[in-house]
Design a protein around this motif. Structure first.
Motif, mmCIF file in Angstrom:
data_model
loop_
_atom_site.group_PDB
_atom_site.id
_atom_site.type_symbol
_atom_site.label_atom_id
_atom_site.label_comp_id
_atom_site.label_asym_id
_atom_site.label_seq_id
_atom_site.Cartn_x
_atom_site.Cartn_y
_atom_site.Cartn_z
ATOM 1 N N THR A 22 -9.444 17.238 -2.305
ATOM 2 C CA THR A 22 -8.481 18.064 -3.021
ATOM 3 C C THR A 22 -9.188 18.992 -4.002
ATOM 4 O O THR A 22 -10.334 18.766 -4.396
ATOM 5 C CB THR A 22 -7.476 17.185 -3.793
ATOM 6 O OG1 THR A 22 -8.198 16.414 -4.752
ATOM 7 C CG2 THR A 22 -6.715 16.278 -2.851
ATOM 8 N N SER A 152 -4.988 24.102 -1.004
ATOM 9 C CA SER A 152 -5.188 23.423 0.276
ATOM 10 C C SER A 152 -4.339 24.062 1.366
ATOM 11 O O SER A 152 -3.247 24.566 1.111
ATOM 12 C CB SER A 152 -4.799 21.946 0.163
ATOM 13 O OG SER A 152 -5.609 21.303 -0.779
ATOM 14 N N PRO A 154 -1.718 23.836 4.032
ATOM 15 C CA PRO A 154 -0.653 22.854 4.221
ATOM 16 C C PRO A 154 -0.731 22.197 5.593
ATOM 17 O O PRO A 154 -1.103 22.833 6.573
ATOM 18 C CB PRO A 154 0.634 23.670 4.063
ATOM 19 C CG PRO A 154 0.244 25.092 4.149
ATOM 20 C CD PRO A 154 -1.218 25.188 3.904
ATOM 21 N N GLY A 155 -0.373 20.923 5.606
ATOM 22 C CA GLY A 155 -0.375 20.181 6.855
ATOM 23 C C GLY A 155 -1.784 19.842 7.303
ATOM 24 O O GLY A 155 -2.772 20.202 6.670
ATOM 25 N N ASN A 162 -3.920 16.620 5.355
ATOM 26 C CA ASN A 162 -3.884 17.079 3.967
ATOM 27 C C ASN A 162 -3.752 15.852 3.068
ATOM 28 O O ASN A 162 -2.844 15.053 3.236
ATOM 29 C CB ASN A 162 -2.730 18.045 3.754
ATOM 30 C CG ASN A 162 -2.806 18.744 2.421
ATOM 31 O OD1 ASN A 162 -3.484 18.289 1.496
ATOM 32 N ND2 ASN A 162 -2.105 19.849 2.309
ATOM 33 N N GLN A 164 -2.957 15.739 -0.056
ATOM 34 C CA GLN A 164 -1.898 15.830 -1.060
ATOM 35 C C GLN A 164 -0.518 15.536 -0.492
ATOM 36 O O GLN A 164 0.411 15.276 -1.241
ATOM 37 C CB GLN A 164 -1.914 17.214 -1.703
ATOM 38 C CG GLN A 164 -3.156 17.465 -2.506
ATOM 39 C CD GLN A 164 -3.199 18.872 -3.060
ATOM 40 O OE1 GLN A 164 -2.557 19.774 -2.545
ATOM 41 N NE2 GLN A 164 -3.970 19.047 -4.115
ATOM 42 N N GLU A 165 -0.375 15.590 0.816
ATOM 43 C CA GLU A 165 0.915 15.321 1.429
ATOM 44 C C GLU A 165 1.002 13.856 1.794
ATOM 45 O O GLU A 165 0.031 13.233 2.227
ATOM 46 C CB GLU A 165 1.093 16.183 2.685
ATOM 47 C CG GLU A 165 1.117 17.664 2.366
ATOM 48 C CD GLU A 165 1.164 18.520 3.632
ATOM 49 O OE1 GLU A 165 1.076 17.968 4.743
ATOM 50 O OE2 GLU A 165 1.277 19.739 3.478
ATOM 51 N N ALA A 166 2.172 13.303 1.639
ATOM 52 C CA ALA A 166 2.402 11.900 1.964
ATOM 53 C C ALA A 166 2.396 11.722 3.476
ATOM 54 O O ALA A 166 2.916 12.562 4.210
ATOM 55 C CB ALA A 166 3.706 11.408 1.379
ATOM 56 N N GLN A 168 3.580 10.685 7.069
ATOM 57 C CA GLN A 168 4.943 10.540 7.589
ATOM 58 C C GLN A 168 5.041 9.453 8.605
ATOM 59 O O GLN A 168 4.232 9.163 9.348
ATOM 60 C CB GLN A 168 5.399 11.855 8.184
ATOM 61 C CG GLN A 168 5.428 12.948 7.144
ATOM 62 C CD GLN A 168 5.804 14.280 7.781
ATOM 63 O OE1 GLN A 168 6.054 14.403 8.962
ATOM 64 N NE2 GLN A 168 5.838 15.309 6.953
#
Length: 168
Positions: A22, A152, A154-155, A162, A164-166, A168
């Motif tokens: 990050t 960053s 995205p995805g 990524n 920073q994304e939770a 899924q």
């Protein structure tokens, strides 16, 4: 995440050049990685009474520089850029060492007994190309820092998910 934990994680646990990191992790670690070797030299000069960088300072510089390169590579990969572009500012150093390796060999064994005029032309060509290589590498530092500042991608990208994304 706390600053000491981030520095420890980037310094010790992340010596790989694959994946993503990050923006906050990189920018928390980068000042530490740049300032530690710079501050170690005056410390060793004052307290160890040496006029030259000791082997300990050189080892510390290398021990911090490799994780810093790995972190910068992962940061570039986090933005979707290839990570190897972090090495471009170091081109003059590689150019210097490779050229010194060739100059260490005699022209007679290297080029098969060329005339002395051609040898002088090769030396002149070296000194004409070196400033261009130096200028290009210095001009690349600005865009490189700009890429390190970008958010960053995205995805997931080709370097991994990524961070920073939770999931899924």
């Amino acid at each position: 995440m706390s600053i000491p934990r981030t520095i420890f994680q980037e310094l010790v646990g992340r010596l790989n050049f694959r994946g993503r990191t990050t923006r906050s992790n990189f920018w928390l670690f980068a000042p530490f990685g740049l300032l530690l070797p710079v501050s170690a030299y005056p410390f060793s000069k004052r307290f160890l009474n040496v006029d030259y960088p000791s082997i300990g300072v050189l080892m510390l510089t290398f021990a911090v520089f490799v994780p810093l390169l790995a972190s910068a590579t992962r940061r570039l990969q986090d933005t979707g850029e290839p990570g190897h572009s972090v090495l471009l500012p170091f081109t003059p150093i590689a150019y210097f060492f490779v050229s010194m390796m060739f100059w260490g060999l005699s022209f007679d064994t290297l080029l098969g007994g060329i005339p002395i005029l051609i040898a002088y032309l090769l030396v002149a060509l070296y000194w004409l190309i070196f400033p261009i290589v130096l200028l290009v590498s210095f001009l690349w530092i600005g865009p490189l820092v700009g890429q390190l500042i970008l958010p960053s991608q995205p995805g997931p990208n080709k370097y991994g998910p990524n961070l920073q994304e939770a999931p899924q």
